[in-house]
Design a protein around this motif. Sequence first.
Motif, mmCIF file in Angstrom:
data_model
loop_
_atom_site.group_PDB
_atom_site.id
_atom_site.type_symbol
_atom_site.label_atom_id
_atom_site.label_comp_id
_atom_site.label_asym_id
_atom_site.label_seq_id
_atom_site.Cartn_x
_atom_site.Cartn_y
_atom_site.Cartn_z
ATOM 1 N N ASP A 1 36.988 21.633 40.319
ATOM 2 C CA ASP A 1 37.739 21.723 39.070
ATOM 3 C C ASP A 1 38.358 23.115 38.982
ATOM 4 N N ASN A 2 39.474 23.304 39.679
ATOM 5 C CA ASN A 2 40.063 24.634 39.774
ATOM 6 C C ASN A 2 40.608 25.144 38.444
ATOM 7 N N GLN A 3 41.198 24.258 37.656
ATOM 8 C CA GLN A 3 41.718 24.680 36.358
ATOM 9 C C GLN A 3 40.587 25.058 35.414
ATOM 10 N N GLY A 4 39.515 24.273 35.440
ATOM 11 C CA GLY A 4 38.355 24.604 34.616
ATOM 12 C C GLY A 4 37.752 25.935 35.022
ATOM 13 N N LEU B 1 39.264 28.374 36.496
ATOM 14 C CA LEU B 1 40.208 29.425 36.116
ATOM 15 C C LEU B 1 40.012 29.829 34.657
ATOM 16 N N GLY B 2 39.832 28.848 33.788
ATOM 17 C CA GLY B 2 39.625 29.141 32.375
ATOM 18 C C GLY B 2 38.363 29.961 32.131
ATOM 19 N N GLN C 1 38.898 33.536 33.521
ATOM 20 C CA GLN C 1 39.778 34.294 32.641
ATOM 21 C C GLN C 1 38.996 34.821 31.442
ATOM 22 N N GLN D 1 42.718 31.672 40.772
ATOM 23 C CA GLN D 1 44.185 31.602 40.700
ATOM 24 C C GLN D 1 44.755 31.094 42.022
ATOM 25 N N ASP E 1 44.129 27.414 42.381
ATOM 26 C CA ASP E 1 44.966 26.656 41.455
ATOM 27 C C ASP E 1 46.443 26.752 41.817
ATOM 28 N N ARG F 1 48.335 29.505 42.058
ATOM 29 C CA ARG F 1 49.059 30.583 41.375
ATOM 30 C C ARG F 1 49.015 31.828 42.257
#
Length: 210
Positions: free
Chosen positions: A43-46, A48-49, A52, A79, A82, A84
Amino acid sequence: MNIRLRGYSVALLLLAVFCSACGPGFQASTDVDQGRQAMFRGDNQGALGYFQAAAQADPTYIWGTELREGTLSFLGRAQYLDGRLAPARDTLQKALAQHKSDNLARLYLGLTVARQGDRQAGLRDIEAGLKGIRDFLNYITTTFAMSFGRFWDPGKAIRNSVDTNLAMIAKGNFDWPTLIANSETIAMNFEQEPDNARQQQEQQREMNLP
């Protein structure tokens, strides 16, 4: 009355101690722990959150004991994972400015730079990161061979993968997608090694209980 005041003062002191434990470092630790688990799940977006939030809470927080990693290192790697690449490069450079010995940050920086098109510069950091991972594992398993070190990379799977990729780099004319994919796998396996070693050590301790 004095007893009540003394009791009240003790209660305030305990509350102050508890609140201090729940400061930025505590929050960063919680976010990093959750981010790591999200990263392991893919879960790369999770992830990342969480990273952050950890970096905002305490950009100087260091996770781990043997393998020590900063919040910026985690953030930069998330990042990258994900997709970025531009912010990942900037974050990983800052992470290395804080901790030059962060081999995972070095490896991911090399992968980022290579995927951005500068393969020659990226390859230097990829190779350095891989060598750093191998040297770290050799140090842990040799220096602490009679204690926790024997639970780190016990079958040398990570180090063998590193050596395979370093040999491929040394020969030249290698397949870049293969090198990148292999390096990403090594990085993720290395990231999980503290957890694996701790689990094996606890299992061994339980087996030796009377």
